[in-house]
Design a protein around this motif. Sequence first.
Motif, PDB file in Angstrom:
ATOM      1  N   TRP A 438     -34.116  18.442  -9.608  1.00 61.98           N
ATOM      2  CA  TRP A 438     -34.717  19.234  -8.536  1.00 61.98           C
ATOM      3  C   TRP A 438     -34.617  18.576  -7.164  1.00 61.98           C
ATOM      4  O   TRP A 438     -34.293  19.260  -6.183  1.00 61.98           O
ATOM      5  CB  TRP A 438     -36.162  19.599  -8.881  1.00 61.98           C
ATOM      6  CG  TRP A 438     -36.204  20.834  -9.719  1.00 61.98           C
ATOM      7  CD1 TRP A 438     -36.321  20.916 -11.069  1.00 61.98           C
ATOM      8  CD2 TRP A 438     -36.040  22.176  -9.253  1.00 61.98           C
ATOM      9  NE1 TRP A 438     -36.255  22.221 -11.488  1.00 61.98           N
ATOM     10  CE2 TRP A 438     -36.088  23.020 -10.400  1.00 61.98           C
ATOM     11  CE3 TRP A 438     -35.869  22.748  -8.007  1.00 61.98           C
ATOM     12  CZ2 TRP A 438     -35.978  24.411 -10.311  1.00 61.98           C
ATOM     13  CZ3 TRP A 438     -35.749  24.137  -7.923  1.00 61.98           C
ATOM     14  CH2 TRP A 438     -35.801  24.943  -9.050  1.00 61.98           C
ATOM     15  N   PRO A 439     -34.839  17.284  -7.023  1.00 61.84           N
ATOM     16  CA  PRO A 439     -34.599  16.676  -5.706  1.00 61.84           C
ATOM     17  C   PRO A 439     -33.161  16.850  -5.230  1.00 61.84           C
ATOM     18  O   PRO A 439     -32.917  17.099  -4.043  1.00 61.84           O
ATOM     19  CB  PRO A 439     -34.933  15.193  -5.934  1.00 61.84           C
ATOM     20  CG  PRO A 439     -35.915  15.203  -7.059  1.00 61.84           C
ATOM     21  CD  PRO A 439     -35.466  16.324  -7.947  1.00 61.84           C
ATOM     22  N   VAL A 440     -32.220  16.745  -6.163  1.00 58.79           N
ATOM     23  CA  VAL A 440     -30.809  16.936  -5.802  1.00 58.79           C
ATOM     24  C   VAL A 440     -30.576  18.378  -5.359  1.00 58.79           C
ATOM     25  O   VAL A 440     -29.913  18.630  -4.346  1.00 58.79           O
ATOM     26  CB  VAL A 440     -29.895  16.570  -6.984  1.00 58.79           C
ATOM     27  CG1 VAL A 440     -28.451  16.978  -6.683  1.00 58.79           C
ATOM     28  CG2 VAL A 440     -29.967  15.088  -7.279  1.00 58.79           C
ATOM     29  N   LEU A 441     -31.108  19.339  -6.095  1.00 55.56           N
ATOM     30  CA  LEU A 441     -30.918  20.748  -5.739  1.00 55.56           C
ATOM     31  C   LEU A 441     -31.525  21.052  -4.372  1.00 55.56           C
ATOM     32  O   LEU A 441     -30.890  21.713  -3.531  1.00 55.56           O
ATOM     33  CB  LEU A 441     -31.542  21.651  -6.799  1.00 55.56           C
ATOM     34  CG  LEU A 441     -31.467  23.150  -6.480  1.00 55.56           C
ATOM     35  CD1 LEU A 441     -30.028  23.640  -6.530  1.00 55.56           C
ATOM     36  CD2 LEU A 441     -32.347  23.959  -7.419  1.00 55.56           C
ATOM     37  N   ARG A 442     -32.733  20.580  -4.132  1.00 55.83           N
ATOM     38  CA  ARG A 442     -33.360  20.841  -2.824  1.00 55.83           C
ATOM     39  C   ARG A 442     -32.533  20.245  -1.699  1.00 55.83           C
ATOM     40  O   ARG A 442     -32.379  20.857  -0.633  1.00 55.83           O
ATOM     41  CB  ARG A 442     -34.790  20.285  -2.819  1.00 55.83           C
ATOM     42  CG  ARG A 442     -35.768  21.136  -3.624  1.00 55.83           C
ATOM     43  CD  ARG A 442     -37.208  20.699  -3.382  1.00 55.83           C
ATOM     44  NE  ARG A 442     -37.506  19.440  -4.041  1.00 55.83           N
ATOM     45  CZ  ARG A 442     -38.058  19.333  -5.246  1.00 55.83           C
ATOM     46  NH1 ARG A 442     -38.361  20.426  -5.936  1.00 55.83           N
ATOM     47  NH2 ARG A 442     -38.310  18.156  -5.768  1.00 55.83           N
ATOM     48  N   GLY A 443     -31.977  19.067  -1.935  1.00 58.78           N
ATOM     49  CA  GLY A 443     -31.113  18.462  -0.918  1.00 58.78           C
ATOM     50  C   GLY A 443     -29.858  19.264  -0.681  1.00 58.78           C
ATOM     51  O   GLY A 443     -29.422  19.436   0.470  1.00 58.78           O
ATOM     52  N   GLU A 444     -29.250  19.778  -1.759  1.00 60.62           N
ATOM     53  CA  GLU A 444     -28.042  20.593  -1.613  1.00 60.62           C
ATOM     54  C   GLU A 444     -28.325  21.866  -0.827  1.00 60.62           C
ATOM     55  O   GLU A 444     -27.545  22.242   0.062  1.00 60.62           O
ATOM     56  CB  GLU A 444     -27.496  20.947  -3.001  1.00 60.62           C
ATOM     57  CG  GLU A 444     -26.891  19.784  -3.762  1.00 60.62           C
ATOM     58  CD  GLU A 444     -26.533  20.154  -5.187  1.00 60.62           C
ATOM     59  OE1 GLU A 444     -25.542  19.606  -5.703  1.00 60.62           O
ATOM     60  OE2 GLU A 444     -27.254  20.982  -5.798  1.00 60.62           O
ATOM     61  N   LEU A 445     -29.420  22.526  -1.137  1.00 61.38           N
ATOM     62  CA  LEU A 445     -29.730  23.787  -0.465  1.00 61.38           C
ATOM     63  C   LEU A 445     -30.139  23.569   0.985  1.00 61.38           C
ATOM     64  O   LEU A 445     -29.889  24.424   1.844  1.00 61.38           O
ATOM     65  CB  LEU A 445     -30.841  24.518  -1.218  1.00 61.38           C
ATOM     66  CG  LEU A 445     -30.520  24.903  -2.678  1.00 61.38           C
ATOM     67  CD1 LEU A 445     -31.643  25.758  -3.256  1.00 61.38           C
ATOM     68  CD2 LEU A 445     -29.197  25.624  -2.778  1.00 61.38           C
ATOM     69  N   ALA A 446     -30.766  22.425   1.273  1.00 60.18           N
ATOM     70  CA  ALA A 446     -31.143  22.127   2.662  1.00 60.18           C
ATOM     71  C   ALA A 446     -29.927  21.761   3.498  1.00 60.18           C
ATOM     72  O   ALA A 446     -29.818  22.153   4.665  1.00 60.18           O
ATOM     73  CB  ALA A 446     -32.173  21.001   2.689  1.00 60.18           C
ATOM     74  N   ALA A 447     -28.999  21.016   2.907  1.00 56.70           N
ATOM     75  CA  ALA A 447     -27.830  20.562   3.664  1.00 56.70           C
ATOM     76  C   ALA A 447     -26.866  21.714   3.954  1.00 56.70           C
ATOM     77  O   ALA A 447     -26.249  21.760   5.026  1.00 56.70           O
ATOM     78  CB  ALA A 447     -27.104  19.463   2.886  1.00 56.70           C
ATOM     79  N   ASP A 448     -26.729  22.633   3.047  1.00 56.86           N
ATOM     80  CA  ASP A 448     -25.800  23.752   3.225  1.00 56.86           C
ATOM     81  C   ASP A 448     -26.386  24.979   2.541  1.00 56.86           C
ATOM     82  O   ASP A 448     -26.024  25.305   1.409  1.00 56.86           O
ATOM     83  CB  ASP A 448     -24.435  23.401   2.633  1.00 56.86           C
ATOM     84  CG  ASP A 448     -23.367  24.429   2.999  1.00 56.86           C
ATOM     85  OD1 ASP A 448     -23.694  25.404   3.721  1.00 56.86           O
ATOM     86  OD2 ASP A 448     -22.211  24.259   2.559  1.00 56.86           O
TER      87      ASP A 448
END
Length: 497
Positions: A438-448
């Motif tokens: 989930w931290p990885v997913l949130r980072g992916e969605l925030a970055a792009d």
Amino acid sequence: MLAEPSASLRSVRGLRLPRPRTERATAPPAPYWPRLLPLLAALACVTRIPSFRWPLWSPDEGYLAVQARMLADGGELYETVVDRKPPLVPWLYEGTFALFGDETLLPLKVLAVAAQLLTAVLLVSIARRRWGDGAGRTAGVLYLFISVGLNPEDAQAATFEVFMLPCTAAAIWCADRRRWGAAGTAVACAFLVKQTGGAVLVPVAWLLWQAGAVRKDVLRLGVGLGAPVLAVAAVTTPAGFLFWTVTGSGAYASFTGSELHVLLRGLTNAAILAAACAGIIPPVARVLRVARTGSAELWLWLASSAGAVLVGFHFFGHYYLQLTPSLALLGAAALQILPRERTLTAVSVSAGACALFLAWGMLAPRPELAHAQRLAGEIQTRTAPGERVLVWGIHPETYWLADRAPASRYLTAGLLTNYSGGRDGPQVGEKYAVDGAWPVLRGELAADPPALIVDDSRGKPYGPDRVPSLRRILAVSYRPVLRVEGMVVYARVDRAR
């Protein structure tokens, strides 16, 4: 008075399922393979005809296709491209796409035909060396007939099990000839296609012990097994390879959650395969009843394969494909000591069952594929080719059908909620996701941020109403723009209309 035993029973009473011949076999007559190979090739093609009926058969094919595109675009396996499987089949898809393009799975379907043919040829060679020409033919033909004896979505898809089976058969073929280094390499290849392929090590080790193993042979087997696995781990990333193929699937492998549903699936798929093996089971059972058993490695192969089906407690139909090579060999072993008419009956019954499964594959509707195609059409209409999307569901083929890149390395909601194989019990939710997902997913969605997020949960327990992190993302940055067939399409606020 007790009835006199029938002649056929008296003829096999006290016999033993034949063991491998210890003497070197006489040189085979030249016509054997030239006559048999065209027949096996034709059967392999016919039994795989339904695989060409649809663009794809299963979400696993879709997952592999999307992975291959991501790898071709510079993705890194077990880093920005992830799955709980070893890398050989994703690499196979990637290489095939590089040669033939990524718009169709047709070349992979052809390779699946070749894989089934190769498996049949290896089984013929094993049976022929042990029990003669007739048993070899029987083993190859029976295998191809029963290889489609499951739900077509499981039997016809060009995925992990189909490409694993030649490796498992090759491991037994090599061990039968005491080529221990090659046997270890074949076991490693089976494992690197799918983890449960490593179960074939059990009968291989038994054959090694039966051959009077010496340290040199054990070393050859160990090196043959270990070197390819270590090489692949080094080529990818050792920590990532270990996590995604071995240690990171604890929640996925748990039996907790929807136990009755999963058990029913297991029994149903076992019954379907038993129906496909209706020509094999009676002669094997008959010989077991009246003869002493032998060829322990074949029973160990079947038992270890059954254990592989049980691992993870999911009982998907395609898992059962791992049972088919050993079943075909056991059938050939039993039939070659029974009267000839029993072989004709077994082959005829198997052929009839195969015809029914082929008709099933050709005629059965595919509502889930039709849904994914309609969803892919909506995504294409509402996005430009370079834009990314997030499909919240368990059908990653939607990305491939829509020709749109996924917004995350996690291609299904299952990796983020542990919804796997229809589980709807207590172990579904964010806290049961793959560690750190989930931290990885949130980072992916925030970055792009993706242009669209599609909620394709359709009432399943991983829907946004039960996933707080996703629900917050949708509430803050997205607005629903379409509701159809139970799915909801969300567009970013800056582009919603």
